[in-house]
Design a protein around this motif. Structure first.
Motif, PDB file in Angstrom:
ATOM      1  N   VAL A  19     -64.396 -15.904 -33.095  1.00 51.14           N
ATOM      2  CA  VAL A  19     -63.947 -17.330 -33.771  1.00 51.14           C
ATOM      3  C   VAL A  19     -64.587 -17.141 -35.177  1.00 51.14           C
ATOM      4  O   VAL A  19     -64.156 -17.680 -36.147  1.00 51.14           O
ATOM      5  CB  VAL A  19     -64.316 -18.407 -32.902  1.00 51.14           C
ATOM      6  CG1 VAL A  19     -64.617 -19.642 -33.821  1.00 51.14           C
ATOM      7  CG2 VAL A  19     -63.665 -18.380 -31.684  1.00 51.14           C
ATOM      8  N   ALA A  20     -65.875 -16.786 -35.231  1.00 52.25           N
ATOM      9  CA  ALA A  20     -66.534 -16.633 -36.572  1.00 52.25           C
ATOM     10  C   ALA A  20     -65.791 -15.720 -37.596  1.00 52.25           C
ATOM     11  O   ALA A  20     -65.701 -16.043 -38.844  1.00 52.25           O
ATOM     12  CB  ALA A  20     -68.030 -16.225 -36.493  1.00 52.25           C
ATOM     13  N   ALA A  21     -65.289 -14.509 -36.951  1.00 55.00           N
ATOM     14  CA  ALA A  21     -64.437 -13.681 -37.563  1.00 55.00           C
ATOM     15  C   ALA A  21     -63.413 -14.244 -38.558  1.00 55.00           C
ATOM     16  O   ALA A  21     -62.873 -14.100 -39.620  1.00 55.00           O
ATOM     17  CB  ALA A  21     -64.285 -12.477 -37.140  1.00 55.00           C
ATOM     18  N   LYS A  22     -62.772 -15.071 -37.793  1.00 62.12           N
ATOM     19  CA  LYS A  22     -61.323 -16.001 -38.032  1.00 62.12           C
ATOM     20  C   LYS A  22     -61.752 -16.932 -39.251  1.00 62.12           C
ATOM     21  O   LYS A  22     -60.803 -17.188 -40.002  1.00 62.12           O
ATOM     22  CB  LYS A  22     -60.973 -16.602 -36.961  1.00 62.12           C
ATOM     23  CG  LYS A  22     -60.178 -15.831 -35.857  1.00 62.12           C
ATOM     24  CD  LYS A  22     -59.669 -16.573 -34.753  1.00 62.12           C
ATOM     25  CE  LYS A  22     -59.049 -15.744 -33.738  1.00 62.12           C
ATOM     26  NZ  LYS A  22     -57.692 -14.921 -34.133  1.00 62.12           N
ATOM     27  N   PHE A  23     -63.069 -17.404 -39.425  1.00 60.62           N
ATOM     28  CA  PHE A  23     -63.519 -17.909 -40.614  1.00 60.62           C
ATOM     29  C   PHE A  23     -64.070 -17.066 -41.715  1.00 60.62           C
ATOM     30  O   PHE A  23     -64.598 -17.899 -42.738  1.00 60.62           O
ATOM     31  CB  PHE A  23     -64.400 -19.121 -40.373  1.00 60.62           C
ATOM     32  CG  PHE A  23     -63.731 -20.240 -39.250  1.00 60.62           C
ATOM     33  CD1 PHE A  23     -63.078 -21.184 -40.087  1.00 60.62           C
ATOM     34  CD2 PHE A  23     -63.756 -20.162 -38.089  1.00 60.62           C
ATOM     35  CE1 PHE A  23     -62.193 -22.105 -39.343  1.00 60.62           C
ATOM     36  CE2 PHE A  23     -63.111 -21.279 -37.325  1.00 60.62           C
ATOM     37  CZ  PHE A  23     -62.323 -22.111 -37.823  1.00 60.62           C
ATOM     38  N   GLY A  24     -64.140 -15.829 -41.497  1.00 54.09           N
ATOM     39  CA  GLY A  24     -64.973 -14.998 -42.527  1.00 54.09           C
ATOM     40  C   GLY A  24     -66.586 -15.250 -42.559  1.00 54.09           C
ATOM     41  O   GLY A  24     -67.096 -14.705 -43.398  1.00 54.09           O
TER      42      GLY A  24
END
Length: 169
Positions: free
Chosen positions: A130-135
């Protein structure tokens, strides 16, 4: 962006009040533990937070939590047991849930007097996805709790450690 990912709002923005309790010798704090009485909208919960596990990226700890019907009575009980409020703060919180890879993650949007924060609660794999989806990269995660962050923002005084603190949003 949360709704684009498929997250559902499970609790709209509400004020949350937090009271942290400890004994006068601060033995819970010294052990890395906490007892919190939280009121969120009309709901109240009592939480015991165990010592944080050693992990360089994530804040992992066992939490025991139960609903409380009467927060004022619970505060009286804790005080009768020799505990006192040593820190209190409030914030505004909005809660989302997201299903991803057949797992659930809770996403909290918090507004405090020192800024806005996103709290992700779930498995480490899901948090990273999920964090990766927000960068957001894991090495940028904040592991400090609100007590640490809000205390660091307060002016320093000689007797600050022993004085109760109230943070109002």
């Amino acid at each position: 962006r949360l709704t684009e990912l498929g997250a559902c709002c499970v609790s709209s923005r509400r004020k949350e009040e937090n009271l942290l309790f400890d004994f006068s010798d601060r033995k819970l704090e010294a052990a890395g533990c906490a007892v919190r009485l939280r009121t969120y909208g009309e709901q109240a919960t009592l939480t015991f937070k165990a010592k944080i596990q050693d992990d360089p990226l994530y804040k992992k700890r066992e939490e025991l939590e139960t609903p409380v019907n009467d927060p004022e009575a619970m505060q009286e009980i804790l005080e009768a047991l020799g505990m006192n409020v040593y820190f209190e703060y409030s914030k505004f919180r909005e809660i989302y849930e997201l299903s991803l890879d057949k797992q659930e993650i809770e996403i909290c949007l918090d507004e405090t007097r020192i800024g806005a924060f996103v709290e992700l609660e779930g498995s480490t794999d899901l948090i990273e996805k999920v964090a990766a989806k927000f960068g957001w990269a894991p090495e940028l995660f904040i592991r400090k709790n609100y007590v640490e962050m809000l205390s660091a923002d307060e002016p320093q005084t000689a007797d600050r450690r022993n004085a109760p603190r109230a943070i109002e949003q």
